[in-house]
Structure formats: structure tokens, C-alpha cells
Design an enzyme around this catalytic site. Structure first.
Site, PDB file in Angstrom:
ATOM      1  N   HIS A 155       0.838  -1.200   0.000  1.00  0.00           N
ATOM      2  CA  HIS A 155       0.000   0.000   0.000  1.00  0.00           C
ATOM      3  C   HIS A 155       0.870   1.245   0.000  1.00  0.00           C
ATOM      4  O   HIS A 155       1.865   1.317   0.714  1.00  0.00           O
ATOM      5  CB  HIS A 155      -0.931   0.003   1.212  1.00  0.00           C
ATOM      6  CG  HIS A 155      -2.061  -0.950   1.081  1.00  0.00           C
ATOM      7  ND1 HIS A 155      -2.651  -1.230  -0.125  1.00  0.00           N
ATOM      8  CD2 HIS A 155      -2.723  -1.689   2.002  1.00  0.00           C
ATOM      9  CE1 HIS A 155      -3.631  -2.105   0.069  1.00  0.00           C
ATOM     10  NE2 HIS A 155      -3.688  -2.399   1.345  1.00  0.00           N
ATOM     11  N   ARG A 445      -5.511 -11.185  -4.121  1.00  0.00           N
ATOM     12  CA  ARG A 445      -6.694 -10.410  -3.729  1.00  0.00           C
ATOM     13  C   ARG A 445      -7.365  -9.867  -4.973  1.00  0.00           C
ATOM     14  O   ARG A 445      -6.719  -9.307  -5.859  1.00  0.00           O
ATOM     15  CB  ARG A 445      -6.335  -9.257  -2.792  1.00  0.00           C
ATOM     16  CG  ARG A 445      -7.610  -8.497  -2.326  1.00  0.00           C
ATOM     17  CD  ARG A 445      -7.353  -7.585  -1.146  1.00  0.00           C
ATOM     18  NE  ARG A 445      -6.812  -6.305  -1.528  1.00  0.00           N
ATOM     19  CZ  ARG A 445      -7.293  -5.117  -1.118  1.00  0.00           C
ATOM     20  NH1 ARG A 445      -8.344  -5.061  -0.324  1.00  0.00           N
ATOM     21  NH2 ARG A 445      -6.723  -4.000  -1.481  1.00  0.00           N
ATOM     22  N   GLU A 555     -15.511  -5.129   4.712  1.00  0.00           N
ATOM     23  CA  GLU A 555     -14.870  -3.825   4.809  1.00  0.00           C
ATOM     24  C   GLU A 555     -15.800  -2.705   5.266  1.00  0.00           C
ATOM     25  O   GLU A 555     -15.485  -1.991   6.209  1.00  0.00           O
ATOM     26  CB  GLU A 555     -14.256  -3.458   3.459  1.00  0.00           C
ATOM     27  CG  GLU A 555     -13.199  -4.461   3.005  1.00  0.00           C
ATOM     28  CD  GLU A 555     -12.607  -4.119   1.654  1.00  0.00           C
ATOM     29  OE1 GLU A 555     -11.760  -3.221   1.594  1.00  0.00           O
ATOM     30  OE2 GLU A 555     -13.011  -4.740   0.653  1.00  0.00           O
ATOM     31  N   ASP A 592     -11.358   0.848   5.025  1.00  0.00           N
ATOM     32  CA  ASP A 592     -12.609   1.210   4.363  1.00  0.00           C
ATOM     33  C   ASP A 592     -13.756   1.366   5.352  1.00  0.00           C
ATOM     34  O   ASP A 592     -14.659   2.176   5.138  1.00  0.00           O
ATOM     35  CB  ASP A 592     -12.957   0.169   3.292  1.00  0.00           C
ATOM     36  CG  ASP A 592     -12.146   0.379   2.023  1.00  0.00           C
ATOM     37  OD1 ASP A 592     -12.391   1.379   1.324  1.00  0.00           O
ATOM     38  OD2 ASP A 592     -11.255  -0.434   1.742  1.00  0.00           O
ATOM     39  N   ARG A 630      -5.000  -4.080   9.025  1.00  0.00           N
ATOM     40  CA  ARG A 630      -4.693  -2.806   9.677  1.00  0.00           C
ATOM     41  C   ARG A 630      -3.735  -2.003   8.815  1.00  0.00           C
ATOM     42  O   ARG A 630      -2.816  -2.541   8.205  1.00  0.00           O
ATOM     43  CB  ARG A 630      -4.052  -3.037  11.051  1.00  0.00           C
ATOM     44  CG  ARG A 630      -4.832  -3.945  11.970  1.00  0.00           C
ATOM     45  CD  ARG A 630      -4.139  -4.090  13.306  1.00  0.00           C
ATOM     46  NE  ARG A 630      -4.414  -2.942  14.145  1.00  0.00           N
ATOM     47  CZ  ARG A 630      -5.407  -2.887  15.035  1.00  0.00           C
ATOM     48  NH1 ARG A 630      -6.195  -3.918  15.186  1.00  0.00           N
ATOM     49  NH2 ARG A 630      -5.596  -1.811  15.762  1.00  0.00           N
ATOM     50  N   ARG A 761      -9.984   5.656  -2.588  1.00  0.00           N
ATOM     51  CA  ARG A 761      -9.429   4.665  -1.672  1.00  0.00           C
ATOM     52  C   ARG A 761      -9.211   5.293  -0.297  1.00  0.00           C
ATOM     53  O   ARG A 761      -8.994   6.494  -0.174  1.00  0.00           O
ATOM     54  CB  ARG A 761      -8.101   4.128  -2.210  1.00  0.00           C
ATOM     55  CG  ARG A 761      -8.252   3.246  -3.425  1.00  0.00           C
ATOM     56  CD  ARG A 761      -6.929   2.602  -3.780  1.00  0.00           C
ATOM     57  NE  ARG A 761      -7.023   1.793  -4.969  1.00  0.00           N
ATOM     58  CZ  ARG A 761      -7.479   0.552  -5.000  1.00  0.00           C
ATOM     59  NH1 ARG A 761      -7.892  -0.023  -3.886  1.00  0.00           N
ATOM     60  NH2 ARG A 761      -7.537  -0.118  -6.131  1.00  0.00           N
TER      61      ARG A 761
END
Length: 967
Positions: A155, A445, A555, A592, A630, A761
Site C-alpha cells: 500500500h 486479492r 470492509e 474502508d 490494519r 481509496r
């Protein structure tokens, strides 16, 4: 060059503050000496700006702030770039002093010179037996049954380039050496010169990443932590646990026990990322296996020098003689082949009289062959990785390596050479069990709707109707009938859209990869049981054997609330229960859910959902593993490790924790060996205590009040974020949200698709508010919820909850920490610099809400000021208030520069050239601005835009460093 450095070892967290300030001053002096050498005039201006910023941070007066703004505003564009870079570097250097400070405290704890600010494994073992009354055997059994799996993700929150991280790592190591090692005067001078060299190299490096990283780049970056830190630290930590167990009269951990496993999303996370393809995933699997093979090759070759003994067990002797006999028949060829391979030593066939070396030499040859096959797989993308390894007789199964190593271990123990067995050979066995042949298992994913598209294409092609239009019950019946039937479902030659083709290609590619390279198949935005069954069916149709475990990721607030019903539907089905073989994994998303409902409502929904999911699993006799998604920041579920785990609901961890380690947190937890050791220690301690000493269940009165708080805060949060028409425009104007996409810090786009807040996002949503210093996603709605409860007479209950409920304590403590970093005055500066006047009332309202939240948080935590004193959960980061104060003078100028850069860029783009005359004369600046490949040739940007763009990117990185979680 002479710098003052304090090397005195102090005996308490407060006493380490002097060392922290000294280190901060030392590195600032080093940096300024370099800056003066290269840019003497600029260094004088940076010195003035730092002094002005310090004055404002101390006085908080408007006049001092205006002096700072005026001075910065008068800088030329090229000066702004270098000033921003100066403060960005100084912030990163300051962060190193905090890391070294933490290492010093950890060292003092281990030497018994001070009490631990947080629990470690040794303290947990003693507490559980001496205080909680458990027998040593009970603690040992629990420890042997627990596993922590840390999943590294890509990320985009690590804003620093790897080139800079490596240089800063040198500074951190040398600075720590000044404190931890007795040194002569010459050695101190040489160490300071090493610090200066690394700081200078960092300053002379372009800190802007000029092109977006590929997923393969992200994977290589992640793997570098294994080769330089994690691989070596894991056996050291296991050895420390063994020592603690032996002191309690307990045996070592079993040979096949791994306290940790590692996973990855780098190159497997395709949710909304078009850059992750089937080929990408194959590449990163091969890269990870190559890293593992190279690492084991070095370990085995090193052991060949260590294990020179001839005494061995009959079993070991028999194996060595069999290998030696086979090699002796082709002695000349074997020797020549090993010589070509440039082995360190032992080219010729080794006689059976050196049995350990015979077996290790054979293992070395197989590792070399395995490496060659993997290189071929990288070159030939259509080659089946698993098939190629099988055909070449290369290492594919971990037991192929583990068996001979275990045989050596048992042999040494049987001949009385336990000390040799329990040295580097034991370390290698532990490493093999931890990292396997894949180093870290790759999760896949994908977003749930993409699987729906595939199923719809199949049913439409077969004339069965449109799967996408069916209701949930119709989908479930179809999927279960197919899963229990035998006919192939996916016909060859089926027409597929590009998106469907890519999803199918991914499943087919997975069938050709070694199964131990793969982890779980994560379904993001999972909503229904059919979302899970569709992936189970697509794996079967594509020949994925053994199938990856399928993990729904819940989420949004609605998905979290519906998760227990979804899992009940799945687990109540006899076929599915038999399929999962007694274990199921569910992932819960912190980012999210927080963006959807606000931090407080999301935290409570996550808490309740975990409890309910565990209850559903227990009803059907299933062991549930919860995977915690997390992030690094509080708004995305981040926080100190021990506190985060210990505040989870009772019974939800049960010895097995799976959690993501995202972005900049990878560097913070694994960037240095001592820090890595501490990270492993914290996870082990917290998970052990969660299993054997779980927090008591909250009283019903607390639950009822928490439900009310969550509802009220969610309503307030959504009324502002989703139901205030002008909010989105205010957000886009007052923050750098639209500019973050140019930062090149990750391979994913900032939005899943075009749209407003809903499609953005969670990471850029929180990142943008962090930059602007309002930190809105963390606290919005909480003040009104607390205010309402206090007005209804619940203040004593709230204070009781804070004092006695770890979940509530940690939630408010983390919000308090973020509130301490928020700065309404800087946020107001962004507003008046960037936002249309008609939107100003909304900004005023948001700042009033911030003040209200601060006021009511202080009432509940019984403080007069934020971070006043240390609560138990804040003890993991001693002197947090002082650390934030030390950072502030570095961060404020970056905020001013960022707002001014955004203003200049937006005005220029709005008006076109706008009469801006800017032609830099400094050759160094001209070279710097020409580095971006997108700013050359036809359509090249105006020099002013290039300068402001660079300044903006540097401020974003710098502020990110200043706002990172301390601890």
C-alpha cells in the site's frame, strides 16, 4: 569537525529525553554543516526559517506565524525546492533519533537498568505463571500452539525512496553505536564521519521517485528486508525464547515450531490495480523463491565449514555413504561441474568419512540447480514453475530440505554434540520452518464483482441465463450444484471480455505455481456467501490443486454487520463444512470501514463483528482465524502493536493472529535488527497473553453506551462527509488529494473508479487530511457522541469505561495522540490560501468540531491537556508529547510550502502561462528539474510548474515523515 554527543546511559524513559534532544541537535548540526558547504546562502535562510518556526511553535502567536509565512513566501521557486528538501531531510533524521532512543530504552530494559514500558515475552512468561497462576507447562503448551503471520503489503504510504532508506539506516546504525559501544576518541571521530558521509549522500540524492514502481519493484523492496534483517533475526529471537523457557525449567521450542510466518500482497493484490496481472503474480512468486534459495545456499555453504566432525549416527552414516558412492562414480565430472559453479570450497567429491559435508554438499548442488530452474522460469513466462521444478529434481517440497537437516541434528545430539546441534544448524532449521522455500506466501486479492463477471460470462455463454441478474438464493443453488457435480463448467474457446480473460488467466496461472508459494485468496468487498463459493468453484475449474483457502474481506459498515449472517449461510452447508476441513479465515478491513462510518463506529463494528464471527464458527465446530487488515495510521486501524492486540475482544485471537504490515510500517518494524527483534517480541508476548489472560468481557452497560456512541458518531460523520453538498469540493480544494496520484509511491491508482468520496481509496483519503493537519477521518463524530452522552449524565460511565476496558482505552488514547498532532491554525492557513471564500464557513465548522472533540476527550480521560502524563497504553511510547514538540518546528515550514505550492500550481493551470516569468539560473536546479522523464521534449512543462511540482512532492514526503505514528 566537532559535534557534541552525549553517550551516558540513563536509567528511565524521562531521563532518555536529554539523549533524544542531544541526538536531534547533533544530526541537525551535521546536516547544516553539509548544507552550508554546498549552499551557504540557502543554509542561512533555512536557519532563519527554523528559528521562525521554533518561535511560532513556542508562542503560538498569529504575528509569529505571519512572519514565518512572509519569509517563506518571498523565496524563489528553486529556493523553495531546496528549503522543502532541507526540512524533509531534517525530519527524517529526527525520526532516526527517536528510533535510536527506543533502541536505547529496549537495551536498558534487557540489562535490567529500567522497567519495560511495554510487555515482552520474558515478562509475559513470568506474569502468567507468578501472577495469573498458570503452570509453566500450560504456558509452554500455549506458546507451542501459537503462530503469528505478518503479511507485508505494498500500500502506497511509504513515501521514501529505498535509496534514502538505506542511507538513513547507516545513520541510525552509527548513531546507535555512539551510545551502545565504548569507543576511543578516534573511533568516535570515525563514527561521526560515517554519519556525515551518509547524511551527505542522502542530501545529494534526488528524493523524488521519478517513475511509478511496478509490482515487481515493490516485491523486490519487500524482499530486501528479509535478506538484510528478518531472516537473521528470526532464529535469534527463537533462541531468546528458548533461553527464557529453560530458565523456567521447560524444554526448548520444538524443532518444527515456527512462532512466525510471513506473507505478502506485493504482486498479488489486484483489487483495482490494473498493473497486477497473471504474469506479474508469476514473476513475484519466482522472485521470492529465488531469494529463499539464494539465502539457503549461503547458509548451507557456511555450514559445510562448521560441520567437519566424523562421528555420526548410523542413519546419518548410511545417507552419507549412499550420496558419496553415487558421486564417486562420476568424480571427475562432479568436480569439474562444481568448479564451474565457483563454489567457495569443496569442489571435489567429499569422502564418506566427512558425513555432514557429504550431505550438505549434495544439498548445495540441489539448491544451485533449483536456482538455475527458477532463472529459466523468469526468462520463459509460459513455463510451468511447478512443472519445471519437478522435472529437474529441484527443491519443491520443504520436507526435502528439512529431513536431512533434522537427521544431522539428531545425529549430533546422539553423539553428545548438543552444543554444535543447537548452534547454527538449529538456526537453519528454524529459518526453514519460518520461511519455507518461498520466503513469504503470496496472497491473491481480487474484488468480488470481478468474479461475478466471470460467472456471468460462463452462464450466459452456456445459455443458462445471466448469473449477475440472479438473486442470492439462485446463485447459491447453482454454485453448490456445480461444486457437487462432476461436469466441467468452463468450456474451451468461450468468448471473454479483457477483464474476464485476465481473471481466468490468473486462476489458470495459479495452477502452475508451487502451492507453498501461495497463501490465501482474499475477496475484497465480499458481501454474500456466493462471493466465496464462486471463487471455490473457479479454482476447481482452473485446476488449482491444492486449492487456496478462500477468505472473504468484510470492509464497509454494512458488510461488517452482515458478516455473521454470511458466514452462517456458508457454515450451515454440509458440503462447505466438509470442504474447509474444520478451519476458516475471515478478514476484517479497518481502512474502508473507517472511511465509511468514521473511526469510532468502525472500531465498535469491528469489535462486535469479531465476537459474532467467533460465535458462529464455534456453533458449527469450526476454528476461525481472523485476518486483521490494519494500516499504519490510526485512521486505518494502526497503533502500537501490543496495545492493538491486547484490546481485541476476548476469545478472538486464540493463539493465531494474521495481520497486515503496510507501507511505511514495514520500515518502522523491520528496518533494523534490534527493532525487528522488538517487533517479534511484542507480537509474541501480546498473542500469548491474549490467549491465556484475555480481557474481561465488557459490562452490558458499557456495550449499550458504546452502541449509542457509535450510532451518534456515525450519523454525525456521514452527515458531514456524505450529506454535506459542498464537502467534497472543500476536501479537494483544501488538500493535496488530487495531486497525490503524481507521488509515484505505489503501483495502484488512488481511486477504484471515477467518482466522489465513495470511490476514493481509504489511503489517499486519510493521507490527504493528514497532510492538511486536520486529521478529520480519525476524530469526526466522536466529539458530538461524547457530548451527547455526557449531557445525559454518562460521564462517570465513560470514565469507568476508559479506566477499565482496554478496547475503549486504546481507542481514545489513539484519537488523543492524533488530536495532539492536529493543528487547526495550519488547516486554516490551507483554507485561506486555497479554498473559495464561499466554502470558508464549512472549514470554520470543521475546526469547531475539532475543538469540541478535544474538549470532550479530555473530560473522559481526565486530563487538562492532550498527552498530559502517560496512561498505561501510552507507555509504549514514552515522552510522546515531547517527541511531537521536537518534530513541530520541522513540519510547520513544510505545511506552509505545500499550501503555497498548491496555490501556485492551481493558479498557473487555471490561467495558463499567466505571465509567470521564471527561468532558473542555478545549473543544479536546471538539472534537477530535467530529471523527470515526463517533463522533456514536446509538451514539456513550464519551469515554474516543474519547480512547484517538485516542491509539492517533497513537502508531501516530509509531512508524512513528521506525522508518522510515534510507536
Amino acid at each position: 569537525m566537532s559535534f557534541r554527543i552525549s553517550t551516558e546511559l540513563r536509567a528511565g524513559p524521562g531521563q532518555f529525553l536529554t539523549g533524544l534532544r542531544d541526538d536531534d541537535s547533533l544530526l541537525r548540526q551535521v546536516f547544516f554543516s553539509i548544507l552550508r558547504h554546498h549552499h551557504p546562502n540557502l543554509a542561512a535562510k533555512v536557519d532563519v526559517i527554523y528559528a521562525l518556526s521554533q518561535a511560532w511553535c513556542t508562542s503560538q502567536s498569529d504575528s509569529d506565524f505571519e512572519l514565518l509565512v512572509k519569509y517563506v513566501s518571498d523565496l524563489k521557486p528553486e529556493e523553495r525546492i531546496l528549503v522543502a528538501s532541507s526540512f524533509s531531510h531534517m525530519l527524517n533524521l529526527h525520526n532516526l533519533t527517536e528510533e535510536v532512543n527506543s533502541s536505547q530504552i529496549g537495551r536498558a530494559v534487557r540489562l535490567g537498568e529500567m522497567d519495560s514500558p511495554t510487555r515482552d515475552t520474558n515478562h509475559s512468561l513470568l506474569k502468567l505463571t507468578a501472577v495469573n497462576g498458570l503452570t509453566p507447562q500450560q504456558v509452554y503448551d500455549s506458546l507451542c500452539n501459537q503462530t503469528v503471520e505478518l503479511v507485508l503489503t505494498a500500500h502506497p504510504t511509504q513515501a521514501l525512496r529505498a535509496s534514502l532508506l538505506k542511507k538513513y539506516a547507516i545513520v541510525r546504525r552509527e548513531l546507535d553505536t555512539l551510545h551502545s559501544k565504548r569507543m576511543s576518541e578516534y573511533e568516535k571521530i570515525e563514527t561521526l564521519e560515517a554519519i556525515r558521509a551518509a547524511v551527505q549522500a542522502a542530501w545529494r540524492t534526488d528524493e523524488i521517485r521519478r517513475s511509478k514502481p511496478t509490482p515487481q519493484d515493490e516485491m523486490r523492496s519487500g524482499l530486501s528486508y528479509f535478506s538484510t534483517v528478518i531472516f537473521d533475526v528470526v532464529p535469534v529471537f527463537h533462541r531468546r525464547v528458548d533461553t527464557a523457557l529453560e530458565k523456567m525449567g521447560l524444554p526448548r521450542l520444538p524443532l518444527d515450531k515456527a512462532l512466525f510466518k510471513f506473507g505478502s500482497w506485493m504482486g498479488g493484490d489486484r483489487d483495482g490495480n490494473p498493473n497486477v496481472t497473471a504474469e506479474t503474480t508469476r514473476d513475484v512468486v519466482v522472485l521470492a523463491r529465488l531469494e529463499a534459495v539464494n539465502t539457503y545456499f549461503r547458509q548451507v555453504e557456511s555450514l559445510m565449514f562448521d560441520l567437519s566432525m566424523w562421528r555420526c549416527s548410523p542413519e546419518m552414516k548410511e545417507l552419507a555413504e549412499r550420496i558419496a558412492a553415487a558421486e564417486s562414480r562420476e568424480a571427475a565430472r562432479v568436480a569439474e561441474e562444481r568448479k564451474k559453479r565457483n563454489y567457495a570450497d569443496f569442489w571435489a567429491p567429499i569422502p564418506a568419512t566427512e558425513p555432514f559435508r557429504v550431505v550438505l554438499s549434495h544439498m548445495r548442488d540441489r539448491l544451485y540447480n533449483t536456482r538455475q530452474v527458477l532463472h529459466q522460469c523468469l526468462v520463459h513466462p509460459n513455463m510451468s514453475v511447478r512443472g519445471a521444478l519437478e522435472e529437474a529434481g529441484a527443491y519443491l517440497d520443504i520436507e526435502d530440505m528439512a529431513r536431512p537437516l533434522k537427521l544431522m541434528y539428531d545425529s549430533l545430539m546422539s553423539t553428545g554434540d548438543a552444543s554444535v546441534a543447537n548452534s547454527r544448524l538449529l538456526d537453519l532449521l528454524r529459518q526453514l520452518r519460518t520461511f519455507g522455500l518461498s520466503m513469504m506466501g503470496l496472497d491473491i486479492r481480487q474484488e468480488s464483482s470481478r468474479h461475478t463477471e466471470v460467472m456471468d460470462a460462463i452462464t450466459t455463454y452456456l445459455g443458462l441465463g445471466s448469473y449477475a441478474s440472479w438473486d442470492e438464493q439462485t446463485r447459491l443453488k447453482f454454485l453448490l450444484d456445480e461444486l457437487q457435480g462432476k461436469r466441467p463448467l468452463m468450456p474451451p474457446g468461450m468468448d471473454m471480455s479483457p477483464d474476464v480473460k485476465e481473471v481466468v488467466a490468473t486462476f489458470r496461472m495459479l495452477s502452475g505455481l508451487p502451492s507453498d508459494s501461495l497463501g490465501a485468496y482474499i475477496i475484497s468487498m465480499a458481501k454474500t456467501a456466493s462471493d466465496v463459493l464462486a471463487v471455490v468453484l473457479l479454482q476447481r475449474e482452473s485446476g488449482v490443486r491444492p486449492a487456496l483457502r478462500v477468505v472473504p474481506l468484510f470492509e464497509t459498515l454494512e458488510d461488517l454487520n452482515n458478516a455473521p449472517g454470511t458466514m452462517t449461510t456458508l457454515l450451515s452447508n454440509d458440503w462447505y463444512r466438509a470442504h474447509i476441513n474444520g478451519m476458516h479465515e475471515c478478514m476484517i478491513g479497518y481502512s474502508d470501514s473507517g472511511k465509511d462510518a468514521g473511526r469510532l463506529a468502525a472500531a465498535w463494528a469491528l469489535y462486535e463483528t469479531q465476537e459474532k464471527l467467533v460465535a458462529v464458527a464455534a456453533e458449527y465446530g469450526i476454528r476461525l482465524v481472523l485476518f486483521h487488515g490494519r494500516g499504519g495510521t490510526v485512521g486505518r486501524g494502526g497503533g502500537p502493536t501490543h496495545m492493538a492486540i491486547r484490546s481485541q475482544p476476548s476469545g478472538t485471537i486464540n493463539g493465531h493472529l494474521r495481520v497486515t504490515v503496510q507501507g511505511e510500517i514495514i520500515e518502522q518494524q523491520f528496518g533494523e535488527k534490534e527493532v525487528c527483534f522488538r517487533t517479534l517480541d511484542l507480537y509474541t508476548s501480546a498473542v500469548l497473553e491474549a490467549a491465556l489472560d484475555p480481557p474481561p468481557a465488557p459490562r452490558q452497560e458499557w456495550r449499550d453506551l458504546m452502541t449509542r456512541l457509535a450510532t451518534d458518531s456515525c450519523d454525525m460523520y456521514r452527515s458531514v462527509v456524505y450529506r454535506t453538498p459542498e464537502f467534497y469540493e472543500y476536501f479537494m480544494q483544501s488538500t493535496a488529494a488530487s495531486e497525490l496520484g503524481r507521488l509515484n509511491i505505489g503501483s495502484r491508482p488512488s481511486s477504484r473508479k471515477q467518482g466522489g468520496i465513495e470511490t476514493l481509496r481509504a489511503i489517499p483519503w486519510i493521507f490527504a487530511w493528514t497532510q492538511q493537519r486536520l486529521h478529520l477521518p480519525v476524530w469526526l463524530g466522536i466529539g458530538e457522541a461524547l457530548e451527547g452522552a455526557i449531557a445525559q449524565g454518562y460521564q462517570p460511565v465513560l470514565q469507568d469505561m476508559y479506566a477499565n476496558w482496554p478496547f475503549f482505552t486504546s481507542t481514545l488514547d489513539l484519537v488523543e495522540m492524533v488530536l495532539a498532532k492536529a493543528d487547526a491554525r495550519l488547516s486554516a492557513f490551507y483554507e485561506r490560501t486555497l479554498v473559495e471564500g464561499s466554502l470558508a464557513p464549512l472549514g470554520e465548522k470543521l475546526r469547531r468540531l475539532l475543538a469540541k472533540t478535544q474538549q470532550h476527550i479530555l473530560i473522559v480521560v481526565r486530563k487538562n491537556a492532550l498527552l498530559e502524563g502517560n496512561t498505561p497504553s501510552q507507555m509504549s511510547t514514552p515522552n510522546l508529547d515531547e517527541k511531537i514538540r521536537l518534530r513541530s518546528p520541522y513540519v510547520a515550514p513544510l505545511n506552509v510550502l505545500q499550501a503555497l505550492s498548491l496555490k501556485g500550481l492551481r493558479k498557473f493551470r487555471e490561467l495558463g502561462h499567466g505571465g509567470v516569468e521564471y527561468n532558473p539560473s542555478d545549473p543544479e536546479i536546471i538539472d534537477l528539474l530535467s530529471r523527470d522523464p515526463h517533463k522533456k521534449g514536446e509538451g514539456a512543462q513550464h519551469p515554474f510548474v516543474s519547480a512547484m511540482d517538485d516542491c509539492l512532492m517533497i513537502t508531501i514526503k516530509g509531512i508524512a515523515a513528521g506525522m508518522q505514528n510515534t510507536g
